[in-house]
Design a protein around this motif. Sequence first.
Motif, PDB file in Angstrom:
ATOM      1  N   ASP A 291       0.814  -1.212   0.000  1.00 45.62           N
ATOM      2  CA  ASP A 291       0.000   0.000   0.000  1.00 45.62           C
ATOM      3  C   ASP A 291       0.852   1.269   0.000  1.00 45.62           C
ATOM      4  OD1 ASP A 291       0.673   0.609   2.799  1.00 45.62           O
ATOM      5  OD2 ASP A 291      -0.766  -0.938   3.345  1.00 45.62           O
ATOM      6  N   THR A 292       2.149   1.148   0.348  1.00 43.55           N
ATOM      7  CA  THR A 292       3.035   2.318   0.410  1.00 43.55           C
ATOM      8  C   THR A 292       4.359   2.004  -0.273  1.00 43.55           C
ATOM      9  OG1 THR A 292       2.034   3.056   2.485  1.00 43.55           O
ATOM     10  CG2 THR A 292       4.223   3.927   1.950  1.00 43.55           C
ATOM     11  N   VAL A 293       4.765   2.885  -1.193  1.00 43.09           N
ATOM     12  CA  VAL A 293       6.031   2.726  -1.917  1.00 43.09           C
ATOM     13  C   VAL A 293       6.930   3.909  -1.591  1.00 43.09           C
ATOM     14  CG1 VAL A 293       7.150   2.621  -4.183  1.00 43.09           C
ATOM     15  CG2 VAL A 293       4.958   1.436  -3.796  1.00 43.09           C
ATOM     16  N   VAL A 294       8.148   3.603  -1.120  1.00 44.45           N
ATOM     17  CA  VAL A 294       9.159   4.642  -0.899  1.00 44.45           C
ATOM     18  C   VAL A 294      10.209   4.484  -1.992  1.00 44.45           C
ATOM     19  CG1 VAL A 294      10.797   5.664   0.701  1.00 44.45           C
ATOM     20  CG2 VAL A 294       8.754   4.509   1.587  1.00 44.45           C
ATOM     21  N   HIS A 295      10.264   5.466  -2.885  1.00 45.24           N
ATOM     22  CA  HIS A 295      11.203   5.395  -4.012  1.00 45.24           C
ATOM     23  C   HIS A 295      12.487   6.136  -3.622  1.00 45.24           C
ATOM     24  CE1 HIS A 295      12.755   4.796  -7.892  1.00 45.24           C
ATOM     25  NE2 HIS A 295      12.349   5.922  -8.460  1.00 45.24           N
ATOM     26  N   ALA A 296      13.437   5.387  -3.074  1.00 48.66           N
ATOM     27  CA  ALA A 296      14.713   5.958  -2.634  1.00 48.66           C
ATOM     28  C   ALA A 296      15.867   5.540  -3.531  1.00 48.66           C
ATOM     29  CB  ALA A 296      15.005   5.530  -1.191  1.00 48.66           C
ATOM     30  N   ALA A 297      15.556   4.924  -4.674  1.00 51.99           N
ATOM     31  CA  ALA A 297      16.606   4.372  -5.533  1.00 51.99           C
ATOM     32  C   ALA A 297      17.361   5.391  -6.379  1.00 51.99           C
ATOM     33  CB  ALA A 297      16.008   3.298  -6.451  1.00 51.99           C
ATOM     34  N   PRO A 298      16.742   6.532  -6.796  1.00 49.49           N
ATOM     35  CA  PRO A 298      17.489   7.445  -7.669  1.00 49.49           C
ATOM     36  C   PRO A 298      18.863   7.779  -7.117  1.00 49.49           C
ATOM     37  CG  PRO A 298      15.210   8.147  -7.557  1.00 49.49           C
ATOM     38  CD  PRO A 298      15.363   7.016  -6.569  1.00 49.49           C
ATOM     39  N   SER A 299      19.861   7.704  -7.976  1.00 47.77           N
ATOM     40  CA  SER A 299      21.255   7.835  -7.549  1.00 47.77           C
ATOM     41  C   SER A 299      21.910   9.028  -8.221  1.00 47.77           C
ATOM     42  CB  SER A 299      22.024   6.558  -7.904  1.00 47.77           C
ATOM     43  OG  SER A 299      23.394   6.707  -7.629  1.00 47.77           O
ATOM     44  N   ILE A 300      22.840   9.673  -7.491  1.00 47.55           N
ATOM     45  CA  ILE A 300      23.528  10.830  -8.033  1.00 47.55           C
ATOM     46  C   ILE A 300      24.738  10.447  -8.864  1.00 47.55           C
ATOM     47  CG2 ILE A 300      24.965  11.152  -5.972  1.00 47.55           C
ATOM     48  CD1 ILE A 300      24.685  14.184  -6.454  1.00 47.55           C
ATOM     49  N   MET A 301      25.380   9.323  -8.569  1.00 52.02           N
ATOM     50  CA  MET A 301      26.617   9.031  -9.292  1.00 52.02           C
ATOM     51  C   MET A 301      27.018   7.578  -9.088  1.00 52.02           C
ATOM     52  SD  MET A 301      29.489  10.779  -6.848  1.00 52.02           S
ATOM     53  CE  MET A 301      29.743  10.164  -5.167  1.00 52.02           C
ATOM     54  N   ASP A 302      27.920   7.140  -9.969  1.00 52.03           N
ATOM     55  CA  ASP A 302      28.657   5.918  -9.732  1.00 52.03           C
ATOM     56  C   ASP A 302      30.128   6.300  -9.754  1.00 52.03           C
ATOM     57  OD1 ASP A 302      29.289   6.349 -12.382  1.00 52.03           O
ATOM     58  OD2 ASP A 302      28.157   4.627 -13.147  1.00 52.03           O
ATOM     59  N   ALA A 303      31.017   5.331  -9.873  1.00 53.32           N
ATOM     60  CA  ALA A 303      32.441   5.629  -9.800  1.00 53.32           C
ATOM     61  C   ALA A 303      32.903   6.559 -10.908  1.00 53.32           C
ATOM     62  CB  ALA A 303      33.248   4.324  -9.854  1.00 53.32           C
ATOM     63  N   ALA A 304      32.202   6.567 -12.024  1.00 52.94           N
ATOM     64  CA  ALA A 304      32.610   7.392 -13.160  1.00 52.94           C
ATOM     65  C   ALA A 304      31.864   8.719 -13.230  1.00 52.94           C
ATOM     66  CB  ALA A 304      32.392   6.619 -14.455  1.00 52.94           C
ATOM     67  N   GLY A 305      31.041   9.010 -12.219  1.00 53.44           N
ATOM     68  CA  GLY A 305      30.252  10.222 -12.252  1.00 53.44           C
ATOM     69  C   GLY A 305      28.827   9.918 -12.666  1.00 53.44           C
TER      70      GLY A 305
ATOM     71  N   ILE B 194       6.138   7.844  -1.762  1.00 53.93           N
ATOM     72  CA  ILE B 194       7.080   8.853  -1.271  1.00 53.93           C
ATOM     73  C   ILE B 194       8.302   8.829  -2.166  1.00 53.93           C
ATOM     74  CG2 ILE B 194       8.587   9.561   0.642  1.00 53.93           C
ATOM     75  CD1 ILE B 194       5.541   7.406   1.340  1.00 53.93           C
ATOM     76  N   LEU B 195       8.671   9.983  -2.711  1.00 53.39           N
ATOM     77  CA  LEU B 195       9.845  10.109  -3.564  1.00 53.39           C
ATOM     78  C   LEU B 195      10.925  10.896  -2.841  1.00 53.39           C
ATOM     79  CD1 LEU B 195      11.482  10.092  -6.242  1.00 53.39           C
ATOM     80  CD2 LEU B 195      10.187  12.144  -6.903  1.00 53.39           C
ATOM     81  N   ARG B 196      12.108  10.330  -2.756  1.00 54.79           N
ATOM     82  CA  ARG B 196      13.261  11.077  -2.257  1.00 54.79           C
ATOM     83  C   ARG B 196      13.899  11.794  -3.443  1.00 54.79           C
ATOM     84  NH1 ARG B 196      18.498   8.488  -2.515  1.00 54.79           N
ATOM     85  NH2 ARG B 196      18.358   9.747  -4.378  1.00 54.79           N
ATOM     86  N   SER B 197      13.594  13.080  -3.552  1.00 53.28           N
ATOM     87  CA  SER B 197      14.141  13.889  -4.638  1.00 53.28           C
ATOM     88  C   SER B 197      15.383  14.617  -4.132  1.00 53.28           C
ATOM     89  CB  SER B 197      13.071  14.863  -5.155  1.00 53.28           C
ATOM     90  OG  SER B 197      13.542  15.576  -6.279  1.00 53.28           O
ATOM     91  N   THR B 198      15.593  15.857  -4.550  1.00 54.34           N
ATOM     92  CA  THR B 198      16.795  16.595  -4.158  1.00 54.34           C
ATOM     93  C   THR B 198      16.577  18.090  -4.357  1.00 54.34           C
ATOM     94  OG1 THR B 198      19.137  16.987  -4.693  1.00 54.34           O
ATOM     95  CG2 THR B 198      17.717  16.279  -6.491  1.00 54.34           C
ATOM     96  N   ALA B 199      17.259  18.902  -3.559  1.00 47.98           N
ATOM     97  CA  ALA B 199      17.235  20.352  -3.738  1.00 47.98           C
ATOM     98  C   ALA B 199      18.000  20.776  -4.977  1.00 47.98           C
ATOM     99  CB  ALA B 199      17.822  21.042  -2.506  1.00 47.98           C
ATOM    100  N   MET B 200      18.733  19.845  -5.591  1.00 48.05           N
ATOM    101  CA  MET B 200      19.481  20.183  -6.804  1.00 48.05           C
ATOM    102  C   MET B 200      18.561  20.557  -7.965  1.00 48.05           C
ATOM    103  SD  MET B 200      22.535  17.329  -6.697  1.00 48.05           S
ATOM    104  CE  MET B 200      23.209  17.832  -8.287  1.00 48.05           C
ATOM    105  N   ILE B 201      17.281  20.247  -7.861  1.00 53.62           N
ATOM    106  CA  ILE B 201      16.361  20.586  -8.944  1.00 53.62           C
ATOM    107  C   ILE B 201      16.227  22.105  -9.108  1.00 53.62           C
ATOM    108  CG2 ILE B 201      15.080  18.422  -8.725  1.00 53.62           C
ATOM    109  CD1 ILE B 201      13.246  21.457  -7.738  1.00 53.62           C
ATOM    110  N   TYR B 202      16.592  22.879  -8.058  1.00 58.15           N
ATOM    111  CA  TYR B 202      16.514  24.333  -8.138  1.00 58.15           C
ATOM    112  C   TYR B 202      17.689  24.942  -8.904  1.00 58.15           C
ATOM    113  CZ  TYR B 202      12.999  23.964  -4.409  1.00 58.15           C
ATOM    114  OH  TYR B 202      11.893  23.666  -3.667  1.00 58.15           O
ATOM    115  N   GLY B 203      18.741  24.146  -9.135  1.00 58.04           N
ATOM    116  CA  GLY B 203      19.931  24.707  -9.743  1.00 58.04           C
ATOM    117  C   GLY B 203      20.642  25.639  -8.780  1.00 58.04           C
ATOM    118  N   ALA B 204      21.599  26.419  -9.280  1.00 57.97           N
ATOM    119  CA  ALA B 204      22.324  27.398  -8.469  1.00 57.97           C
ATOM    120  C   ALA B 204      22.952  28.417  -9.405  1.00 57.97           C
ATOM    121  CB  ALA B 204      23.401  26.721  -7.628  1.00 57.97           C
ATOM    122  N   SER B 205      22.623  29.693  -9.178  1.00 58.03           N
ATOM    123  CA  SER B 205      23.165  30.744 -10.035  1.00 58.03           C
ATOM    124  C   SER B 205      23.131  32.072  -9.292  1.00 58.03           C
ATOM    125  CB  SER B 205      22.349  30.852 -11.331  1.00 58.03           C
ATOM    126  OG  SER B 205      21.104  31.488 -11.078  1.00 58.03           O
TER     127      SER B 205
END
Length: 351
Positions: free
Chosen positions: A80-94, A124-135
């Motif tokens: 009944d509940t899915v926590v999607h924590a799999a998205p990854s930022i990098m592997d050994a090569a970036g 539930i999705l574990r996203s990131t504040a990186m979606i806002y970018g930085a400038s």
Amino acid sequence: MTDLPAGTAPRSVLVTGASTFLGGYLVSRLAENPDIERIVAVDSRVPSKTLMRRMGRADFLRLDIRRPAIARALAGYDVDTVVHAAPSIMDAAGHSAAIKELNVVGSMQVYAACQRTPSVKRVILRSTAMIYGASSADPAYFREGTPARREPKRGYGRDMLDVEGYARGLARRRQDIDVTILRPQAILGPRIATRMSSYLSMPMVPVVFGHQARLQFLHEEDALGALEWATTRGTPGTFNLAGDGVVTLAQAVHRAGHVQLPVPPQLLSPLVGVLRDGRLPSIRAEQEGFLSFGRVLDTTRMREELGFHPRYTTRETLDDFIERGNTSPVVSEDAWRRLQQRAVSAATAIQ
């Protein structure tokens, strides 16, 4: 299966990314909750023996979320509940093509499986504040509804913009599913390995000349706590996650007892690779922006609507990482104090 009201503990939870720090330790926390009947941990990689032991009564399934098997798991365990924590930022090569495929195609497959599974009522999705970018054009604080002045064009931030869009699409197609999107700020702690922890662990830290990035941190325990809170409470919506307060990059390097190395922006990436002996993948354009300008989040909704209150401030998070993490000062606190006193004395004498 009836709807799962907000504030009601789930009965059967599936967590993706179970071999990662956040996914695995979230499973271990949920396994200790007697109100949850069943916990299913999913990953294409087998967790470490230590992490597997901590998962306790949870069932581990080794499967690739890009494959249809994820739909069979949801139906077979009546999730009944899915926590999607799999998205990854990098592997050994970036940020490789394989990582992008896991993040984007894998998330599409997970959401499609959720849509076809009648028992699923909470995602539930574990996203990131990186979606806002930085400038340089950024507001002082990013609220959840604030559009990025310069959206990430590639990398993890771009992936998660797409993944968030798919999550909101699921909410529109299945209005009986509550979708919660969590956007954590840079996570630090004594156990979790992140780009920021690797960067701040360098004895000599390259920084962009002429810039003073404003930073927030989220403690690893608060990141886990927020995921657990959202899983068991089920408050739909999008929420920024960060500890109170702001530090500058210079303050962070100083508190760690390390030395800043001011460099032009074009030298930041190659110098990081050289100084970390290749252990930290190249700094990409989106990280260059973050280390030049920083990013600060408004966390009002986290407190007032989600009802989550971090235990650690930004500064306390940094200090705990320095004290208990894998880093050691190049210049001791006493040495810094003596240098400061000498600088003040010299300035006074000149005046």
